[in-house]
Design a protein around this motif. Structure first.
Motif, PDB file in Angstrom:
ATOM      1  N   ARG A   1      -0.745  -2.986  -5.022  1.00  6.43           N
ATOM      2  CA  ARG A   1       0.449  -3.236  -5.517  1.00  6.43           C
ATOM      3  C   ARG A   1       1.478  -2.733  -4.466  1.00  6.43           C
ATOM      4  NH1 ARG A   1       2.355  -2.513 -11.285  1.00  6.43           N
ATOM      5  NH2 ARG A   1       0.543  -3.775 -12.396  1.00  6.43           N
ATOM      6  N   ARG A   2       1.047  -1.820  -3.698  1.00  7.17           N
ATOM      7  CA  ARG A   2       2.065  -1.197  -2.706  1.00  7.17           C
ATOM      8  C   ARG A   2       2.363  -2.158  -1.515  1.00  7.17           C
ATOM      9  NH1 ARG A   2      -1.512   3.540  -1.082  1.00  7.17           N
ATOM     10  NH2 ARG A   2       0.269   3.915   0.332  1.00  7.17           N
ATOM     11  N   PHE A   3       1.192  -2.791  -0.923  1.00  5.34           N
ATOM     12  CA  PHE A   3       1.385  -3.766   0.150  1.00  5.34           C
ATOM     13  C   PHE A   3       1.710  -5.309  -0.270  1.00  5.34           C
ATOM     14  CE2 PHE A   3      -1.485  -0.270   1.494  1.00  5.34           C
ATOM     15  CZ  PHE A   3      -0.697   0.204   2.519  1.00  5.34           C
ATOM     16  N   GLN A   4       1.570  -5.440  -1.473  1.00  8.15           N
ATOM     17  CA  GLN A   4       1.934  -6.882  -2.082  1.00  8.15           C
ATOM     18  C   GLN A   4       1.108  -7.887  -1.316  1.00  8.15           C
ATOM     19  OE1 GLN A   4       4.088  -7.779  -4.840  1.00  8.15           O
ATOM     20  NE2 GLN A   4       3.517  -5.469  -5.176  1.00  8.15           N
TER      21      GLN A   4
ATOM     22  N   THR B   1      -0.808   1.247 -14.182  1.00  6.83           N
ATOM     23  CA  THR B   1      -0.269  -0.065 -14.020  1.00  6.83           C
ATOM     24  C   THR B   1       0.544  -0.730 -15.151  1.00  6.83           C
ATOM     25  OG1 THR B   1      -2.245  -1.272 -14.332  1.00  6.83           O
ATOM     26  CG2 THR B   1      -1.890  -0.560 -12.184  1.00  6.83           C
TER      27      THR B   1
ATOM     28  N   GLU C   1      -3.205   8.342  -5.644  1.00  7.83           N
ATOM     29  CA  GLU C   1      -1.924   7.827  -6.140  1.00  7.83           C
ATOM     30  C   GLU C   1      -1.694   7.552  -7.807  1.00  7.83           C
ATOM     31  OE1 GLU C   1       2.058   6.480  -5.493  1.00  7.83           O
ATOM     32  OE2 GLU C   1       0.534   7.489  -4.271  1.00  7.83           O
TER      33      GLU C   1
ATOM     34  N   ARG D   1       0.960   9.363 -10.152  1.00  4.24           N
ATOM     35  CA  ARG D   1       1.869   8.696 -11.011  1.00  4.24           C
ATOM     36  C   ARG D   1       1.669   9.003 -12.580  1.00  4.24           C
ATOM     37  NH1 ARG D   1       3.298   2.962  -8.281  1.00  4.24           N
ATOM     38  NH2 ARG D   1       3.297   3.765  -6.166  1.00  4.24           N
TER      39      ARG D   1
ATOM     40  N   GLU E   1       3.968   0.966 -15.595  1.00  2.00           N
ATOM     41  CA  GLU E   1       4.907   0.227 -14.635  1.00  2.00           C
ATOM     42  C   GLU E   1       5.409  -1.064 -14.813  1.00  2.00           C
ATOM     43  OE1 GLU E   1       3.587   1.097 -10.721  1.00  2.00           O
ATOM     44  OE2 GLU E   1       3.484   3.229 -10.822  1.00  2.00           O
TER      45      GLU E   1
ATOM     46  N   ALA F   1      -3.379   0.086  -3.577  1.00  2.00           N
ATOM     47  CA  ALA F   1      -3.065  -0.551  -2.352  1.00  2.00           C
ATOM     48  C   ALA F   1      -2.396  -1.799  -2.576  1.00  2.00           C
ATOM     49  CB  ALA F   1      -4.432  -0.844  -1.601  1.00  2.00           C
TER      50      ALA F   1
ATOM     51  N   THR G   1      -5.590   4.019  -4.671  1.00  2.00           N
ATOM     52  CA  THR G   1      -4.625   4.084  -3.804  1.00  2.00           C
ATOM     53  C   THR G   1      -3.371   3.030  -4.437  1.00  2.00           C
ATOM     54  OG1 THR G   1      -5.160   2.387  -2.431  1.00  2.00           O
ATOM     55  CG2 THR G   1      -5.627   4.631  -1.706  1.00  2.00           C
TER      56      THR G   1
ATOM     57  N   ASP H   1      -4.587  11.926  -1.334  1.00  2.00           N
ATOM     58  CA  ASP H   1      -3.465  11.826  -0.561  1.00  2.00           C
ATOM     59  C   ASP H   1      -2.746  13.045  -0.189  1.00  2.00           C
ATOM     60  OD1 ASP H   1      -1.086  10.836   0.458  1.00  2.00           O
ATOM     61  OD2 ASP H   1      -0.607   9.509  -1.246  1.00  2.00           O
TER      62      ASP H   1
ATOM     63  N   ARG I   1       5.307  14.920  -1.835  1.00  4.33           N
ATOM     64  CA  ARG I   1       5.532  14.069  -3.054  1.00  4.33           C
ATOM     65  C   ARG I   1       6.243  14.600  -4.069  1.00  4.33           C
ATOM     66  NH1 ARG I   1       2.679   9.486  -3.263  1.00  4.33           N
ATOM     67  NH2 ARG I   1       3.751   8.702  -4.902  1.00  4.33           N
TER      68      ARG I   1
END
Length: 690
Positions: free
Chosen positions: A193-196, A249, A277, A281, A252, A191, A189, A311, A318
């Motif tokens: 990275r998305r939620f920091q 990763t 996810e 990507r 990005e 996760a 997910t 997802d 998406r």
């Protein structure tokens, strides 16, 4: 000569609010590729000759998704594209092999198929990274190879945080399995990275709420990734699915790395509903880097693993958010089952669902007494016996469960009826750790180790005793434990001293309880009822508390509790004394091992049967709060609905749904299928064809 099956057009149920758009063939455009063995449907031909840049195939279960994608590849090859222009991606190795087989079966030349890149996301990521990294990074597909690294990371967590936070430092095999499972969720997910998330800005409770994993797992993951070298972009090793995660990763963090992606003109992807996810990507990066055409197929109602990273939004929105123009083509015509089930499935999921066969699939709703613990199992056996009496024993039978704990009574009923079976995606109840723990205690205390003759079970008993005795096996103890375990396995009478000496000496919470249980068992009367003995052991061991500490995952813990409860109920219902019951378990396991390869009956959980089909499907225990379970949020409720959809769409010739006699206890899913209405509509359709 193959004849085209007459189309069975199934109108939407009255419950359906939306209709899917159909995309008719462009005037004058005809396919250049003519497949072997099949005649493509109108929907398949529309997909085969479409010219849109980004194509999504919105497919129902059993609609030949892979065949339809293969037709499009074959058409493109006929129109001048080269095999080297394609990259075909699948999530699993089994799906990769299936795609290869479908292309050849349709009539694509083997020489062309051999030049196509048909691969999994993970394999393509490994190959891509190999070309861009300075040194070869070892890849370990087996979690056992990563055990030492995980334990080292946990040691660092304990050393650094034990004074500041409440750390769960369990090092049992189950704890390690749970860590890798939850780490996969975090990576799939993206996760973190998305939620920091960070310790400087979030409390442990906030971190658990954001990531959906225990706080210890978060810290453990961070230190494991640091030890792996992933945090500085120079990994020292990789485990399963790490390559795709590392590649995405890295892409990005450094956009120029996209140049290392393989070149292609067309990207194809099967089973889009299994994307997470990371894989999404990765897919987008591959398409954009090559300005490639894309077509892929998936069934939005087969997303059942959102907790592990799959997802729902990927198919729902998406693609449309990511690309300027997306053309969606329907694939509604099912070749697996007849119109009764097709209409019922359409009603359940509120979508158009056609059948492409001229025979019907029967749907039977059978009832059982919910207050009788073994009634559903008896009903299951009766249904199988009735089916085999009329159809023979060669046709495949699938007994599809909501969770493994439900199999105990059903397995026993099958065995007692002389119906042997195989399990898929789960062990037989006789070989589950929670049951082996009881079997091991009985074998040691009653001195009848000969009742456990199956080598795999004999070995697993020691792991079961360690797990539920909560023995922390790590560091120097792991080697000592391994040698003790090996010695006990090879000596038939060693279980008694292993339990009395090693387990009691090393056990933590359960030491006194285990000692009491051993004394109790050794003084038992020969006629002591098996059910009462096992109930006493479970109560003395405080198994509910032990399970709560040992199993982090809520669903896993619930399944283990249910399994133990059903095992005790089985012992009670058997009427046997504890000695006879212990011998029955051993004899039953031995007979099952000898007979299961010959069986056409498969027991499996709904989570493990995507892509499978059976002539006869039985779904037992369709009870309120059992199937469906009570979902904690919208995603869990949708997963549960999709899980049932997957289960019912495995049936080819007949589907049996077992639900309580008491209407208040019945699953809502039974009513949502509108079964009687579906049967009536199906009869009308089939009559029109005569």
């Amino acid at each position: 000569m193959h004849r085209r099956a007459q189309r069975v057009s199934v109108p939407p149920s009255k419950r359906m609010k939306k209709k899917m758009s159909h995309y008719p063939r462009a005037p004058g455009v005809t396919p250049k590729f003519q497949p072997n063995n099949i005649i493509a449907s109108d929907e398949q031909i529309a997909i085969q000759i479409a010219t849109d840049r980004i194509i999504l195939v919105d497919a129902n279960a059993g609609t030949a998704k892979t065949t339809s994608l293969s037709l499009r590849i074959a058409e493109s090859l006929k129109r001048g594209l080269k095999p080297e222009d394609f990259i075909v991606l699948t999530v699993t190795e089994a799906a990769r092999q299936a795609f290869h087989t479908h292309l050849i079966a349709l009539g694509v030349a083997r020489s062309q198929v051999s030049k196509l890149t048909i691969t999994t996301f993970e394999a393509l990521a490994i190959e891509t990274l190999r070309k861009s990294e300075y040194a070869s990074v070892p890849y370990f597909d087996d979690k056992e190879d990563l055990r030492d690294a995980a334990l080292s990371a946990l040691d660092e967590v304990c050393e650094r945080y034990c004074g500041r936070y409440d750390i769960d430092a369990s090092t049992t095999n189950l704890a390690l399995d749970t860590f890798f499972k939850m780490q996969m969720r975090l990576k799939a997910t993206l996760a973190l990275r998305r939620f920091q998330v960070s310790l400087d800005e979030h409390t442990p409770d906030e971190i658990e709420a954001l990531l959906g994993v225990p706080f210890t797992t978060y810290l453990w993951h961070q230190h494991y990734e640091k030890l792996r070298g992933a945090q500085n972009g120079e990994p020292l090793f990789r485990g399963k699915n790490d390559a795709a995660y590392d590649l995405v990763t890295a892409l990005e963090d450094e956009a120029t790395l996209a140049q290392s992606l393989p070149s292609c003109k067309v990207v194809v992807c099967d089973e889009l509903h299994d994307l997470n996810e990371v894989s999404f990507r990765f897919l987008v990066a591959l398409i954009r880097q090559n300005n490639a055409f894309f077509f892929g197929a998936g069934d939005k109602d087969q997303v059942i693993f959102s907790g592990s990273g799959a997802d729902h939004d990927i198919l729902a929105s998406r693609f449309q958010q990511t690309f300027t123009t997306v053309k969606t083509y329907p694939l509604t015509r099912c070749y697996r089952h007849g119109p009764s089930l097709a209409i019922a499935v359409g009603a359940f999921k509120n979508k158009k669902n056609d059948s492409g066969v001229t025979w019907d699939t029967g749907i039977d709703v059978l009832h059982y007494d919910h207050s009788d613990n073994s009634a559903c199992a008896r009903r299951t056996v009766q249904a199988i016996q009735k089916w085999t009496a009329t159809r023979g024993s060669d046709e495949s039978i699938g007994v599809l469960l909501r969770h493994p704990g439900q199999s105990v009574n059903i397995e026993a009923a099958l065995i007692n009826a002389g119906l042997y079976y195989q399990t898929a995606g789960m062990p037989s109840f006789l070989q589950r750790l929670e049951i082996l723990m009881f079997r091991g205690m009985l074998a040691a205390s009653l001195r009848n180790m000969d009742t456990i003759s199956h080598k795999q079970s004999r070995e697993a008993i020691f792991d079961a005793l360690a797990l539920f005795s909560e023995i922390p096996i790590s560091g120097e103890l792991s080697q000592h434990w391994a040698s003790l375990r090996e010695e006990a396995i090879t000596q038939p009478n060693a279980m008694e001293w292993f339990l009395s000496g090693t387990v009691l000496r090393l056990a933590t919470h359960a030491k006194n309880a285990i000692e009491h249980c051993i004394s109790y068992l050794r003084t038992l009367d020969a006629q002591a009822p098996a059910g009462e003995v096992l109930h006493y052991l479970a109560q003395t061991m405080k198994m509910d508390e032990v399970i709560r500490r040992v199993y982090v995952d809520r669903d896993d813990a619930a399944a283990v509790r249910h399994s133990i409860a059903e095992f005790i109920a089985l012992a009670r219902n058997s009427g046997m004394n504890i000695f006879a019951f212990s011998h029955w378990l051993g004899a039953t396991e031995l007979k099952l091992m000898q007979q299961q390869a010959k069986s056409s009956i498969t027991l499996a959980c709904a989570d493990d049967i995507k892509g499978k089909e059976y002539d006869f499907v039985i779904i037992p225990y369709l009870e309120h709060h059992v199937f469906p379970r009570s979902g904690r949020d919208e995603w869990e409720r949708r997963d549960e609905s999709n899980r049932f959809y997957v289960a019912i769409t495995r049936a080819r010739r007949n589907l049996v749904l077992l639900t309580p006699e008491d209407e208040r206890m019945r699953s809502q899913y039974i009513y949502d299928m509108c079964i009687e209405q579906a049967k009536q509509e199906a009869r009308t359709l089939l009559h029109q064809q005569e």
